[in-house]
Design an enzyme around this catalytic site. Structure first.
Site, PDB file in Angstrom:
ATOM      1  CD  GLU A   1     -28.494  51.604  -4.990  1.00 16.03           C
ATOM      2  OE1 GLU A   1     -27.532  52.226  -5.477  1.00 16.03           O
ATOM      3  OE2 GLU A   1     -29.406  52.142  -4.342  1.00 16.03           O
TER       4      GLU A   1
ATOM      5  N   GLY B   1     -27.839  48.640 -23.865  1.00 18.04           N
ATOM      6  CA  GLY B   1     -27.911  48.241 -22.468  1.00 18.04           C
ATOM      7  C   GLY B   1     -26.861  47.195 -22.132  1.00 18.04           C
TER       8      GLY B   1
ATOM      9  CB  CYS C   1     -29.192  54.877 -11.642  1.00 23.13           C
ATOM     10  SG  CYS C   1     -30.012  55.320 -10.123  1.00 23.13           S
TER      11      CYS C   1
ATOM     12  CB  THR D   1     -30.452  52.417 -22.814  1.00 24.48           C
ATOM     13  OG1 THR D   1     -29.519  51.453 -22.362  1.00 24.48           O
ATOM     14  CG2 THR D   1     -30.142  52.799 -24.239  1.00 24.48           C
TER      15      THR D   1
END
Ligand SMILES: [Zn+2]
Lengths: 570, 503
Positions: free
Chosen positions: B392, B371, B358, B361
């Site tokens: 992912e 980011g 995961c 920001t």
């Protein structure tokens, strides 16, 4: 979706990702109008969930980017998100300026639980209750917020341990007596004074919410069927693979548990001993203080009674009068530890008798110091034997330097302090005692070797031993008198400008093997060479000894290369 | 895909939707009506209803808008002068595939559980029970009649249409998939996961949920207070159920602890001594620091972090515990402490080769270039490990844009150095990017073209212009980037025992 439609008629063209492809600018590529691939942007897997891929704001940006035109406009597009605005809370009050950045990167392993103090935090209801309670009570029995939270936390935790399924069972709130029975070190003595009234408040609060926890808690799995559909249930354990039970495994587990248990007990015993030591030290300090006070009282009495005498002896602990050659002190670490006395301790602190089969710590210590002394003795002997017929000019070739008197006895320092432009640099008293080239060597008491321990001495850098000029007279064969000199510096050699010397280094055309080498007899080079040889010998010996040692983890050689006795784990 | 967006299901049959005029009284969960949003009328689905002081309010999801824009609205924003779409009834249970039947069971038993009426309502709202079967070929058509108040009650009586034939996959889709198969075989999210499949998969790897049942829920917190900010949550997060009634949830900036009221929060602040993420600092430059936190060692902190980030990550799942993840947390520093700005999590051992699970920001720090630093840092770690990495899936919309911008910048930077030839695998290796990601980026930017002689990489005017603008901006605002030599880190090695999922 539009991209999909445009993408559907391409044929897959083989592309090797390992193959070098030409890198071109747009103007270098021919405009192939007939090629579909150059007109359309192939649909590329975005990795975004299909349902979200088509969302309005994302599509607006993607198609703006894909169009490749007016990128400045595309840059202004963004995905709208809910607001984040400045908070009205006073940040500086809540988060004081406590942080100073260390020079090195932070290394940290404390957990949240270690850092947040009492978990329970007062609610506004609690504040109101506490205010009322303190108002009713006198000034002497005010309950602080910390004490209040400590009690509340205790009640919460006890209740969770004793009624883990209170919410499911609809169990009644635990009675006060049950709570009181559970008092432990998590609730301090002075907080317990308030336990009863706070319990009443706590109980009321619990009853208001159906005996659920007052601290809002996450929902963890309860292994009920409802778990899976409950979005609030989180952080489930990932089930462990079932390990097949076998007799061997059982035994293995038992052994491991036994070992852990033993180690725990040993740790506990160690801690108990440390505690005992500290208590003894405290007592000793108290005694010392008492003695001092009584002595000073005695001094006062002496004054009053006008008894004359030296007060010094009253105020300072009596020590053996300093001898011409004082003993080498027992090193401080050994002196200071209680429980290292001679008497074997026959009982454990818990009063149980010592197991006769157990090796006592004292025996071990004695054995160990015997070993160490033996080792030192042996090395001393070896060193002395090796030194026979030689003058050892090394500075404390091994510690302790007990053989030195014999070796150096014939040298006498030149006491020319009156004529010297500067007085010799001072040496520490210890050093002076050890190294003094006294005439009355014979009078010196032989220090018992037993008490000779180690010192982690490093050669003093301020006054190299060699710098002091010394002479020795001896009688050679045929009755010749010889004078040995030591520590002489020949001015001439030193005064030669190194640069000048360097200039002529290769001026001489004689080869190495035919010339006569000039020898500076005051040079200590040969001695230094010997030291080197000597130390190599020691090293080899140490290596041999290491093989016999149980523990190889300890470095038996100090940084300066001095030989240390083998360490004995035990 | 959220089940309510049926019209976008590629395999969905156009379902006859019952429409009609509604009154406030007849509006119910599942109804789609036109709602005023930012000055225009948008179709929105009612996900939840409540009444406060006799005034009804509706929780609505706007069609084609991200769920983070879902909101509570007053009745006057609903346009009742236009027809509404009535909710489709649920399909009969016996037609469901086995896994979804299981799924249904607890929710039925839950129905009896009046205590949790709220969560029940949410599940209803999102139409969870039938969602898993939406994509299944051969599913029955929806009954065209909606009757009764409670959808579930009519399930039994609704009849199956005769001759409903298994629906074939859309030709269109088929073609596209073939076309993209080479490049996208791995990361396809259009697989249909049953919930059971997914939970089993998540047990051993991954942190994202693909399943509809997880992702469509009514937001449970109204507002959070954290540090100097008040933030509106975007999505549901399983904070304690008590917080549903809080106007504001207070989150400690340092330990990320959560409090439903300001008094306990202030008490906590007077006791909390944490001043930075509780782990080792592995990177420090003038601007930010990175801390490495082991989920197994810092369970509470990492759980707190996951709860917080779930508020802003739709697909993140908190189904399982945090043990198998490492958390790389970025913070800015001042005299108050190290302020948590964003993080990415990473599996200790990723079977799929993901270098990010995961990534987030915090909203109060978004659109400030953090980011990109996070992404850059994740690739720096991969470079240190000597591995190629990829995030992912599924990515969020913001995640996709962030990654695409980063990939574009990095790849163009490499290609623009005057080289006349490039090889996709080498470019990937230099950036620790997977070959697929490089390929996708090139394709997406229309940089990979085919002429009679074969494929070539084209530095298009658009990407060059974009790069110029970027450089221009950096000149003006200063360039923030991760400096590799300031990373003091060795890839952590985990013994089998510490990696396993048990406690
Ligand atoms: Zn805190």
């Amino acid at each position: 979706m539009t991209q999909r439609v445009t993408g559907q008629r391409f044929r897959q063209r083989k592309l090797s990702t390992k193959q070098n492809l030409p890198v071109l600018r747009e103007n270098e590529v021919e405009k192939l109008v007939d090629d579909d691939a150059t007109r359309h942007i192939p649909r590329v897997e975005t990795g975004v969930e299909k349902g979200e891929e088509i969302e309005h704001h994302l599509q607006a940006i993607i198609s703006a980017q894909a169009a490749g035109t007016a990128p400045s406009k595309a840059a202004q597009l963004y995905i709208p998100t809910p607001d984040a605005i400045a908070s009205k809370l006073q940040y500086d009050d809540l988060y004081p300026r406590h942080f100073t950045q260390p020079a090195t990167y932070i290394r940290f392993s404390s957990t949240v639980e270690d850092c947040i103090g009492t978990t329970y935090c007062m609610t506004s209801d609690d504040v109101a209750f506490l205010k009322g309670y303190n108002h009713k009570k006198g000034k002497s029995v005010q309950c602080s917020e910390d004490e209040f939270e400590e009690v509340m936390n205790f009640l919460e935790e006890t209740s969770t341990t004793k009624q883990p399924y209170a919410t499911v069972d609809n169990a009644p709130v635990l009675p006060y007596e049950d709570m009181e029975a559970e008092f432990d070190e998590t609730i301090r003595e002075h907080s317990r004074r308030f336990a009863k009234p706070i319990y009443e408040h706590w109980k009321n609060q619990r009853l208001l919410i159906g005996n659920r926890s007052l601290i809002p808690a996450l929902k963890f799995e309860t292994n009920l069927e409802t778990d899976d559909a409950d979005p609030y249930v989180c952080f489930r354990r990932r089930e462990v693979r079932q390990v097949r039970k076998t007799r061997g495994r059982d035994a293995q587990v038992t052994e491991k548990l036994k070992k852990l248990r033993k180690e725990l007990e040993e740790g506990r015993y160690l801690m108990a001993q440390v505690k005992r030591r500290e208590v003894l030290i405290r007592d000793q300090l108290a005694q010392d203080k008492l003695i001092f006070q009584q002595r000073s009282e005695l001094k006062e009495i002496k004054r009053k009674l006008s008894i004359k005498g030296d007060d010094e002896e009253l105020l300072i602990n009596q020590r053996p009068a300093p001898k011409p050659k004082p003993k080498i002190d027992v090193p401080a670490p050994l002196r200071g530890i209680p429980g290292m006395g001679q008497k074997a301790q026959m009982a454990r602190p818990d009063g149980r008798l010592l197991d006769p089969d157990l090796v006592s710590h004292e025996e071990q210590v004695a054995k160990r110091s015997e070993m160490i002394d033996g080792f030192v003795e042996e090395n001393l002997m070896k060193h002395q034997k090796w030194n026979v017929g030689w003058i050892d000019q090394t500075w404390r070739p091994i510690t302790p330097p007990l053989e030195q008197p014999a070796a150096k006895s014939n040298f006498r320092p030149v006491f020319t302090s009156a004529q010297l432009p500067t007085p010799p640099a001072s040496v520490s008293s210890e050093e002076a005692a050890a190294e003094q080239m006294d005439v009355d060597q014979e009078n010196k008491q032989v220090v018992p070797r037993r008490s000779a321990r180690f010192r982690y001495a490093s050669p003093p850098d301020d006054v190299p031993f060699q710098e002091q000029a010394r002479f020795r007279r001896r009688t050679g064969r045929g009755g010749r008198f010889m004078v040995d000199r030591r520590g002489l510096k020949r001015q001439k050699l030193e005064s030669i400008d190194e640069r000048v010397a360097d200039r002529f280094r290769y001026a001489d055309d004689s080869s190495e093997d035919d010339g006569v080498t000039d020898v500076d007899h005051t040079d200590t080079l040969h001695i230094r060479y010997r030291i080197m040889i000597d130390r190599q010998g020691e090293k080899q010996h140490a290596q041999a000894a290491a093989q016999n040692r149980r523990s190889v983890e300890n470095h038996n050689r100090s940084a300066s290369g001095h030989l240390l006795p083998p360490s004995q784990a035990g | 895909m959220a089940p309510r967006e049926n019209s976008h299901e590629p395999s969905g049959t156009p379902v006859p939707v019952e429409t009609g005029f509604a009154t406030l009284a007849t509006l119910r969960v599942g109804t789609k009506a036109f709602v005023e949003k930012d000055g225009e009328k948008r179709k929105a689905e009612i996900l939840h209803m409540r009444s406060r002081r006799g005034k009804p309010s509706f929780y609505v999801h706007y069609e084609d808008f991200n769920k983070r824009l879902d909101e509570w609205i007053d009745a006057d924003r609903i346009d009742l002068s236009r027809e509404v779409e009535w909710p489709a009834p649920e399909k009969p249970e016996k037609k469901k595939s086995a896994p979804s039947q299981k799924n249904q069971a607890p929710s039925k038993s839950d129905q009896k559980n009046l205590k949790r009426s709220r969560s029940k309502a949410e599940r209803e709202a999102s139409g969870t029970p039938d969602s898993t079967s939406v994509n299944l070929p051969g599913k029955a058509q929806r009954p065209s009649k909606a009757a009764g108040k409670e959808n579930k009650e009519i399930l039994v009586t609704s009849e199956l249409p005769d001759g409903s034939t298994p629906k074939l996959e859309d030709d269109d889709i088929d073609m596209v998939d073939v076309q993209d198969a080479a490049a996208a075989a791995k990361s396809l999210p259009n697989e249909v996961y049953s919930r059971e499949d997914e939970i089993e998969k998540l047990r051993t790897s991954g942190s994202m949920t693909q399943n509809q049942t997880e992702i469509s829920r009514v937001r449970n917190l109204d507002k959070i207070q954290m540090g100097k900010f008040e933030i509106e949550p975007w999505y549901f997060s399983p904070y304690p159920t008590e917080f549903v009634d809080s106007d504001m949830v207070y989150i400690c900036e340092f330990c990320l602890g959560y409090y439903g009221d300001v008094t306990p929060f202030e008490r906590h602040r007077s006791k909390c001594t944490l001043l930075h993420p509780p782990g080792n600092e592995i990177y420090r430059d003038d601007y930010v620091s990175f801390f490495e936190i082991d989920g197994r060692r810092q369970r509470t902190w990492c759980r707190n972090l996951c709860l917080l980030s779930k508020l802003f990550l739709d697909h993140k799942t908190l189904y399982y515990d945090v043990d198998p993840f490492l958390f790389y947390c970025m913070a800015t520093r001042d005299e108050h402490g190290c302020h948590f700005v964003g993080y990415f999590s990473k599996e200790k051992e990723s079977a799929e080769g993901y270098n990010v699970a995961c990534i987030l920001t915090l909203p109060q720090y978004q659109r400030r270039g953090f980011g990109k630093l996070l992404i850059d840092f994740s690739y720096l770690l991969s470079k240190r490990e000597g591995k190629l990495g990829s995030p992912e899936k599924p990515l969020s919309d913001l995640g996709l844009l962030g990654y695409r911008a980063y990939w574009q910048e990095m790849i163009v930077d490499i290609l623009v150095d005057g080289r006349v030839e490039a090889n996709i695998e080498d470019v990937g290796a230099a950036l620790a990017m997977t070959t697929n990601d490089v390929l996708h980026t090139l394709q997406n930017l229309n940089m990979l073209r085919y002429s009679g002689k074969g494929h070539c990489i084209v530095l298009t005017d658009a990407v060059l212009e974009q790069r110029e603008r970027q450089k221009e901006k950096e000149k003006k605002k200063g360039k923030r980037s991760i400096e590799p030599d300031k990373l003091i880190w060795k890839p952590p090695i985990f013994s089998a025992a510490s990696r396993t999922w048990n406690w």
